[in-house]
Scaffold this motif. Structure first.
Motif, mmCIF file in Angstrom:
data_model
loop_
_atom_site.group_PDB
_atom_site.id
_atom_site.type_symbol
_atom_site.label_atom_id
_atom_site.label_comp_id
_atom_site.label_asym_id
_atom_site.label_seq_id
_atom_site.Cartn_x
_atom_site.Cartn_y
_atom_site.Cartn_z
ATOM 1 N N TYR A 144 8.834 1.991 -4.318
ATOM 2 C CA TYR A 144 8.758 0.392 -5.037
ATOM 3 C C TYR A 144 9.705 -0.668 -3.968
ATOM 4 C CZ TYR A 144 7.203 -3.293 -8.673
ATOM 5 O OH TYR A 144 6.812 -4.400 -8.910
ATOM 6 N N ASP A 145 10.496 -0.923 -3.793
ATOM 7 C CA ASP A 145 11.643 -1.582 -3.441
ATOM 8 C C ASP A 145 10.684 -2.194 -1.503
ATOM 9 O OD1 ASP A 145 13.505 -1.810 -5.685
ATOM 10 O OD2 ASP A 145 15.133 -0.032 -5.116
ATOM 11 N N VAL A 146 10.909 -1.187 -1.610
ATOM 12 C CA VAL A 146 9.691 -1.272 0.291
ATOM 13 C C VAL A 146 9.357 -1.826 -0.292
ATOM 14 C CG1 VAL A 146 9.033 0.088 1.999
ATOM 15 C CG2 VAL A 146 11.618 0.979 0.913
ATOM 16 N N ILE A 147 8.400 -2.151 -1.136
ATOM 17 C CA ILE A 147 6.874 -2.601 -1.411
ATOM 18 C C ILE A 147 7.213 -3.700 -1.237
ATOM 19 C CG2 ILE A 147 4.605 -2.750 -2.221
ATOM 20 C CD1 ILE A 147 5.120 0.324 -3.230
ATOM 21 N N GLU A 148 7.607 -4.003 -2.408
ATOM 22 C CA GLU A 148 8.766 -5.606 -2.636
ATOM 23 C C GLU A 148 9.455 -5.889 -1.555
ATOM 24 O OE1 GLU A 148 11.164 -8.650 -3.496
ATOM 25 O OE2 GLU A 148 11.884 -6.759 -3.190
ATOM 26 N N SER A 149 9.631 -5.453 -0.752
ATOM 27 C CA SER A 149 11.015 -5.683 0.773
ATOM 28 C C SER A 149 8.938 -6.196 1.185
ATOM 29 C CB SER A 149 11.543 -5.127 1.162
ATOM 30 O OG SER A 149 11.880 -5.788 2.157
ATOM 31 N N LEU A 150 9.014 -6.008 1.516
ATOM 32 C CA LEU A 150 7.482 -5.920 2.818
ATOM 33 C C LEU A 150 6.489 -7.410 2.143
ATOM 34 C CD1 LEU A 150 5.798 -5.335 5.009
ATOM 35 C CD2 LEU A 150 4.565 -3.554 3.686
ATOM 36 N N ASP A 180 -1.584 -1.573 2.419
ATOM 37 C CA ASP A 180 -1.342 -0.212 2.451
ATOM 38 C C ASP A 180 0.268 0.019 2.502
ATOM 39 O OD1 ASP A 180 -1.451 2.550 2.268
ATOM 40 O OD2 ASP A 180 -1.466 2.777 4.254
ATOM 41 N N GLY A 181 1.170 -1.052 1.511
ATOM 42 C CA GLY A 181 2.014 -1.230 1.318
ATOM 43 C C GLY A 181 2.833 -0.079 0.326
ATOM 44 N N ILE A 182 1.675 0.040 -0.627
ATOM 45 C CA ILE A 182 1.837 1.384 -1.276
ATOM 46 C C ILE A 182 1.828 2.923 -0.068
ATOM 47 C CG2 ILE A 182 1.627 3.737 -2.382
ATOM 48 C CD1 ILE A 182 -0.678 1.586 -4.513
ATOM 49 N N GLY A 183 0.896 2.615 0.830
ATOM 50 C CA GLY A 183 1.961 3.834 2.107
ATOM 51 C C GLY A 183 3.382 3.876 3.065
ATOM 52 N N VAL A 184 3.497 2.789 3.073
ATOM 53 C CA VAL A 184 4.803 2.162 3.582
ATOM 54 C C VAL A 184 5.603 2.858 2.925
ATOM 55 C CG1 VAL A 184 6.219 0.135 4.391
ATOM 56 C CG2 VAL A 184 3.781 0.039 4.639
ATOM 57 N N GLY A 185 5.946 2.534 1.788
ATOM 58 C CA GLY A 185 7.295 2.748 0.299
ATOM 59 C C GLY A 185 7.148 4.115 0.034
ATOM 60 N N ILE A 186 5.895 4.602 0.388
ATOM 61 C CA ILE A 186 6.190 6.282 0.326
ATOM 62 C C ILE A 186 6.199 7.393 1.312
ATOM 63 C CG2 ILE A 186 4.785 8.388 0.249
ATOM 64 C CD1 ILE A 186 2.843 7.023 -1.771
ATOM 65 N N THR A 187 6.108 6.538 2.383
ATOM 66 C CA THR A 187 6.367 7.167 3.592
ATOM 67 C C THR A 187 7.691 6.972 3.898
ATOM 68 O OG1 THR A 187 5.797 5.850 5.109
ATOM 69 C CG2 THR A 187 4.009 7.623 4.563
ATOM 70 N N LEU A 188 8.420 5.544 4.009
ATOM 71 C CA LEU A 188 9.706 5.067 4.496
ATOM 72 C C LEU A 188 10.634 5.908 3.451
ATOM 73 C CD1 LEU A 188 9.190 1.183 5.430
ATOM 74 C CD2 LEU A 188 9.259 3.282 6.856
ATOM 75 N N ALA A 189 10.677 5.687 2.057
ATOM 76 C CA ALA A 189 11.306 6.881 0.705
ATOM 77 C C ALA A 189 11.353 8.034 1.746
ATOM 78 C CB ALA A 189 10.567 6.306 -0.667
ATOM 79 N N ALA A 190 10.182 8.694 1.701
ATOM 80 C CA ALA A 190 10.602 10.307 1.880
ATOM 81 C C ALA A 190 11.268 10.907 3.759
ATOM 82 C CB ALA A 190 8.685 11.003 2.430
ATOM 83 N N GLY A 191 11.075 9.438 4.235
ATOM 84 C CA GLY A 191 12.023 9.745 5.311
ATOM 85 C C GLY A 191 13.497 9.677 4.990
ATOM 86 N N HIS A 192 13.674 8.822 4.213
ATOM 87 C CA HIS A 192 15.153 8.610 3.867
ATOM 88 C C HIS A 192 16.070 9.734 2.929
ATOM 89 C CE1 HIS A 192 18.409 6.264 2.400
ATOM 90 N NE2 HIS A 192 18.045 6.542 0.722
ATOM 91 N N TYR A 193 14.567 10.554 2.132
ATOM 92 C CA TYR A 193 15.345 11.070 1.616
ATOM 93 C C TYR A 193 16.090 12.364 1.975
ATOM 94 C CZ TYR A 193 13.599 8.382 -2.861
ATOM 95 O OH TYR A 193 13.803 7.082 -4.030
#
Length: 464
Positions: free
Chosen positions: A46-52, A294-307
């Protein structure tokens, strides 16, 4: 991580081993449980989407905001622990929207909320006014006689249906894509469309359209669903209804713009050349802030890579996040990715993309070799407690951009989320952060993270 370190979560996760199919090993389950727990407790996606959406906003291909999003994505990937980040550039035709004024001019004048469709020509700043001829569907327009629309405006009023899996979009979008040229072929001077959306709000849905070669290009415009109702009510009165359009500077510019896929790797510890891909598209339409699409997709995939990057031990295979460029105007970035990677596409093990939905994932559909199905079934059993079932089909090619990789031979998993409200906001001014389902987002982030880790630690050849 906001509350607990990965190490402490890892220790705690060891107590969560389940008794599911042993094709997903106990060692994998420990980490999968960790990743699921982590995503549920954290707000990173969610934070990634907010940032974008706050720092960039709408990012249509070829605009300064799209360029800004490329730098934003590189910076974000590096900050989130991806050990290799780069861009791959290509070119696309440039289009500008321009201003638009639309109105029912008679017999009862009303202003109308409308948006030009992507790729549409304009009116060169001059008012275009003509009588409206209504068609219930694209097929009805196709059946019109040649010359029957001379000097008229064709209007297709097909109303998109709401479905959990979004399949009503396929029934409605054909008119958006092809309607203008079909209308022009019959003599029309402009094309109107009931917005391809399931809402009843007074805003219009844009989206890409295509002109056929050798046919005159006419303006193509979508009007809001309430305004479509208004127009149809007027047409029922069986007297001529006229509509006016005025646009400035809208249309193809004849120039090209630079686009860039942004790619980040979490490099595998044993088989770094074998790549598991998860993706989304970075671009959006020039309306709204692109939070859901597709902010949701950006947030999900970046978070997945981070974890996965923060795990004490990297998986054997590389996890690659691809943020594709120019999806909205025709998968340009995805096609370029396939071209640039045609020499190593056989090393693309399996992929998944998020580019639809706002609710929780309820089903996965594989697209793998027959021998690999049992391994996918085992992973689906692991996900069953999270409400995810496995389709009886085995034909997934990947959503949106990933379909280009799928056609090039990459196996795929398609995750199906609840998309009941997706087309309320799709391609509109109302695609904004407040529409994102934050609870479902955490669940979906956990599932995508688990998929990427499972595939990157599996020894399965998903092509066989």
């Amino acid at each position: 991580m906001k509350n607990k370190t990965l190490l402490s979560l890892l220790i705690g996760a060891s107590a969560m081993l389940s008794s599911q199919s042993q094709a997903v090993t106990d060692d994998q389950k420990v980490i999968l449980d960790l990743l699921q727990s982590n995503a549920k407790q954290d707000s990173l996606s969610y934070d990634v989407i907010e940032s974008l959406t706050t720092e960039v906003g709408a990012r249509y291909a070829g605009t300064p905001a799209a360029d800004k999003s490329v730098q934003w994505a590189q910076d974000k990937m590096k900050a989130l622990g991806f050990d290799k980040v780069w861009v791959e550039e290509s070119k696309v035709p440039q289009w500008t929207r321009g201003d638009l004024t639309a109105a029912i001019s008679g017999p009862y004048p009303h202003k109308v909320v409308a948006l030009a469709l992507g790729g549409s020509v304009g009116t060169n700043g001059k008012e275009l006014k003509a009588e409206v001829v209504e068609f219930a569907s694209l097929e009805a327009l196709q059946a019109a006689k040649s010359g029957s629309l001379d000097g008229k405006i064709a209007y297709v009023g097909y109303r998109m249906e709401r479905h959990k899996d979004g399949h009503g979009y396929g029934d409605a979008v054909g008119a958006r894509v092809a309607g203008a040229s079909i209308a022009a072929e019959k003599g029309a001077v402009a094309f109107l469309l009931r917005s391809v959306g399931t809402d009843t709000n007074r805003f219009a849905h844009t989206g890409m359209m295509r002109y056929s070669d050798g046919i005159k290009k006419i303006p193509a415009v979508a009007i809001s669903n309430p305004d479509a109702d208004l127009l149809e009510n007027m047409l029922k009165r069986e007297q001529p209804v006229t509509f006016s359009l005025t646009t400035s500077a809208s249309g193809p510019t004849g120039k090209t713009a630079t686009i860039a896929n942004v790619i980040g790797d979490v490099t595998g510890s044993e088989k770094p050349n074998e790549v598991v891909t998860i993706g989304a598209h970075l671009d959006s339409w020039d309306v709204g802030t692109g939070a859901i699409d597709d902010g949701i997709g950006v947030g999900i995939t970046l978070a997945a890579g981070h974890y996965i990057a923060e795990l004490p031990q990297r998986p054997a295979r590389t996890v690659r996040v691809i943020l594709f460029a120019a999806e909205e105007i025709g998968l340009w970035g995805a096609k370029d990715y396939v071209e640039q990677h045609k020499g190593d596409m056989d090393q693309h093990v399996i992929g998944a993309e998020w580019d639809f939905g706002n609710g929780a994932i309820y089903e996965l559909t594989p697209g793998v070799g027959a021998e690999a199905l049992s391994e996918v079934r085992s992973f689906a059993e692991y996900l069953a407690p999270f409400g995810v079932g496995m389709s009886d089909k085995n034909d997934a090619k990947g959503q949106s951009d990933m379909s280009a990789l799928g056609e090039a031979g990459q196996p795929a998993i398609n995750f199906s989320p609840d998309g009941s409200d997706y087309f309320d906001y799709h391609h509109t001014e109302n695609d904004t952060l407040d529409k994102v389902d934050a609870d479902a987002l955490k669940i979906n982030t956990g599932i995508f993270t688990a998929f990427a880790y499972w595939a990157a630690t599996s020894e399965t050849n998903f092509r066989k």
